[in-house]
Design an enzyme around this catalytic site. Structure first.
Site, PDB file in Angstrom:
ATOM      1  N   THR A 126       0.832  -1.210   0.000  1.00  0.00           N
ATOM      2  CA  THR A 126       0.000   0.000   0.000  1.00  0.00           C
ATOM      3  C   THR A 126       0.867   1.260   0.000  1.00  0.00           C
ATOM      4  O   THR A 126       2.003   1.236   0.490  1.00  0.00           O
ATOM      5  CB  THR A 126      -0.909  -0.005   1.257  1.00  0.00           C
ATOM      6  OG1 THR A 126      -1.402   1.307   1.492  1.00  0.00           O
ATOM      7  CG2 THR A 126      -0.149  -0.432   2.515  1.00  0.00           C
ATOM      8  N   ASP A 127       0.290   2.362  -0.473  1.00  0.00           N
ATOM      9  CA  ASP A 127       1.027   3.632  -0.425  1.00  0.00           C
ATOM     10  C   ASP A 127       1.245   4.078   1.025  1.00  0.00           C
ATOM     11  O   ASP A 127       2.077   4.942   1.293  1.00  0.00           O
ATOM     12  CB  ASP A 127       0.305   4.728  -1.224  1.00  0.00           C
ATOM     13  CG  ASP A 127      -1.073   5.104  -0.700  1.00  0.00           C
ATOM     14  OD1 ASP A 127      -1.592   4.417   0.198  1.00  0.00           O
ATOM     15  OD2 ASP A 127      -1.642   6.111  -1.198  1.00  0.00           O
ATOM     16  N   GLU A 128       0.488   3.486   1.960  1.00  0.00           N
ATOM     17  CA  GLU A 128       0.591   3.938   3.353  1.00  0.00           C
ATOM     18  C   GLU A 128       1.939   3.586   3.986  1.00  0.00           C
ATOM     19  O   GLU A 128       2.288   4.133   5.031  1.00  0.00           O
ATOM     20  CB  GLU A 128      -0.569   3.372   4.175  1.00  0.00           C
ATOM     21  CG  GLU A 128      -1.895   3.777   3.552  1.00  0.00           C
ATOM     22  CD  GLU A 128      -3.125   3.586   4.431  1.00  0.00           C
ATOM     23  OE1 GLU A 128      -2.965   3.536   5.656  1.00  0.00           O
ATOM     24  OE2 GLU A 128      -4.227   3.491   3.874  1.00  0.00           O
ATOM     25  N   TYR A 150      -1.199  -0.617  11.137  1.00  0.00           N
ATOM     26  CA  TYR A 150      -1.541  -1.238   9.842  1.00  0.00           C
ATOM     27  C   TYR A 150      -0.410  -1.022   8.846  1.00  0.00           C
ATOM     28  O   TYR A 150       0.129  -1.975   8.277  1.00  0.00           O
ATOM     29  CB  TYR A 150      -2.857  -0.667   9.291  1.00  0.00           C
ATOM     30  CG  TYR A 150      -3.049  -0.916   7.805  1.00  0.00           C
ATOM     31  CD1 TYR A 150      -3.209  -2.210   7.317  1.00  0.00           C
ATOM     32  CD2 TYR A 150      -3.054   0.149   6.882  1.00  0.00           C
ATOM     33  CE1 TYR A 150      -3.373  -2.448   5.948  1.00  0.00           C
ATOM     34  CE2 TYR A 150      -3.216  -0.083   5.520  1.00  0.00           C
ATOM     35  CZ  TYR A 150      -3.370  -1.382   5.056  1.00  0.00           C
ATOM     36  OH  TYR A 150      -3.525  -1.606   3.702  1.00  0.00           O
ATOM     37  N   LYS A 154       2.172  -3.694   7.049  1.00  0.00           N
ATOM     38  CA  LYS A 154       2.284  -3.871   5.606  1.00  0.00           C
ATOM     39  C   LYS A 154       3.730  -3.645   5.145  1.00  0.00           C
ATOM     40  O   LYS A 154       4.208  -4.324   4.236  1.00  0.00           O
ATOM     41  CB  LYS A 154       1.346  -2.903   4.871  1.00  0.00           C
ATOM     42  CG  LYS A 154      -0.129  -3.193   5.045  1.00  0.00           C
ATOM     43  CD  LYS A 154      -0.585  -4.517   4.474  1.00  0.00           C
ATOM     44  CE  LYS A 154      -0.490  -4.594   2.973  1.00  0.00           C
ATOM     45  NZ  LYS A 154      -1.009  -5.902   2.464  1.00  0.00           N
TER      46      LYS A 154
END
Ligand code: NAD
Ligand code: TYD
Length: 336
Positions: A126-128, A150, A154
């Site tokens: 994810t971009d997160e 989270y 990831k």
């Protein structure tokens, strides 16, 4: 017949991906492995469940024995690992399961990929993992600075995947997509929560000042990008998958009110999320160089998503009347 594994395929993005790939590649047997947590729903796969090139297996990616049995049976050529705990707010409440599923689960799958000599392992990240950026955009070589449990999980998962490329020459490819929206998204995430609340005449709880920015990608554009990555992506590489459609949350809320013709006074500021990332932004030139571009503009995608939630009220009302009720009460209290 060659077989490919889709973990987490009963969730939002995984089910959209499975539907597309089962139709696009009838010569491949597509197997979904999903634990059916609160977020996974078998009915998300009802359109393809009877197809001869599709199988569903209920199971946990953390369960080495079950994973190995499955690899023994199908000898997968490629794996797409979507399986994860995915909601930032739940990770803030309780991080443990995120570490277990997202990080340890990825390790179990990577071990199986090593043992059974899988051709390609695509880790859906994810971009997160980059953290928040006030100006400019993240490229694939930007440092990872995840800021919540989270995104930290990831990041751990995708770096573990990368380590299997660097150490064991497993053909790992990592993708980092921006915020997805579209049909079958569990109504705890911003867009489906606001649409379904609006339909029910409930308030739309907007965190903080509502000026946080996300780059919204329509789920069909994301899954299409994953097919491009499968075909043309290079091992050991990371690909950002963005849409260039950055919006403040308060504008998204306004657009939902407009589309559903409800009074914007339903938008209610609530307490901010802890450590709330201000802005995500991706440079996705590398995907463009593979020949992919997002197709759906946000206005159109949002209108289609609103229609889907309008037409599929049974789907989300079933969710909202279950475990979800308790979760919502915990998060927002009674807000009619
Ligand atoms: P989701 O929460 O809708 O679905 C997750 C699925 O994983 C569910 O079907 C769940 O049952 C399954 N699952 C959870 N734990 C499992 C386990 N231990 N074993 C097997 N299955 C398990 O999530 P989503 O939004 O579809 O996200 C899918 C993937 O894409 C995730 O890896 C997420 O990090 C990533 N991603 C999501 C977004 C987004 O905006 N939603 C953006 C970028 C990346
Ligand atoms: P979300 O859909 O949870 O995705 P993520 O946190 O992974 O980006 O949230 C998107 C944005 O919307 C984020 O800035 C938090 C905000 N938000 C609200 O304002 N209210 C809500 O009820 C939710 C769930 C999110």
């Amino acid at each position: 017949m060659k077989a490919c594994l889709i973990t987490g395929g009963a969730g939002f993005i995984g089910s959209n991906f499975a539907r597309m790939m089962v139709g696009r590649y009838p010569e491949t047997h597509w197997v979904v492995l999903d634990k059916l947590t609160y977020a996974g729903r078998k009915e998300n796969l009802s359109e393809i469940e009877k197809k001869s090139n599709f199988s569903f297996v209920r199971g946990d990616i953390v369960d080495t024995k079950q994973v190995e049995r499955l690899f023994e049976e199908y000898r997968f050529e490629n794996i797409f690992n979507f399986a994860a705990e995915t909601h930032v707010d739940r990770s803030i409440e309780s991080p443990g399961q995120f570490i277990m599923t997202d990080v340890y689960g990825a390790y179990v799958l990577l071990e199986a990929a090593r043992k059974y000599e899988v051709k390609k392992f695509i880790q859906i990240s994810t971009d997160e993992v980059y953290g928040s950026i006030n100006e400019g955009s993240f490229s694939e070589s930007s440092p990872l600075m995840p800021r919540n449990p989270y995104s930290a999980s990831k990041a751990g998962a995708e770096r573990m995947a990368y380590s299997y490329f660097a150490t064991y020459q497993i053909n790992v490819i990592i993708t980092r997509a921006s915020n997805n929206y579209g049909p079958y998204q569990y109504p705890e995430k911003l867009i489906p929560l606001f649409i379904t609340n609006a339909i029910e005449g409930m308030d739309l709880p907007l965190y903080g000042d509502g000026k946080n920015i996300r780059d919204w990608i329509y789920v069909e554009d994301h899954v299409d990008a994953l097919d491009v990555v499968l075909k043309y992506g290079k091992s050991g590489e990371v690909y950002n998958i963005g849409a260039g459609q950055e919006l403040e949350n308060r504008d998204v809320a306004q657009m939902i009110c407009q589309q559903l013709e409800i009074d914007p006074t339903h938008i209610k500021p609530v307490k901010d999320r802890l450590g709330h990332d201000r802005r995500y932004s991706l440079n996705f030139d590398k995907m463009k160089a593979l020949g992919w571009n997002p197709k759906k503009d946000f206005q159109t995608g949002l209108a289609e998503t609103v229609s889907w939630y309008r037409d599929n009220q049974e789907w989300w009302k079933r969710i909202k009347s279950g475990e979800y009720k308790e979760y919502y009460q915990r998060m927002y209290g009674h807000q009619r």
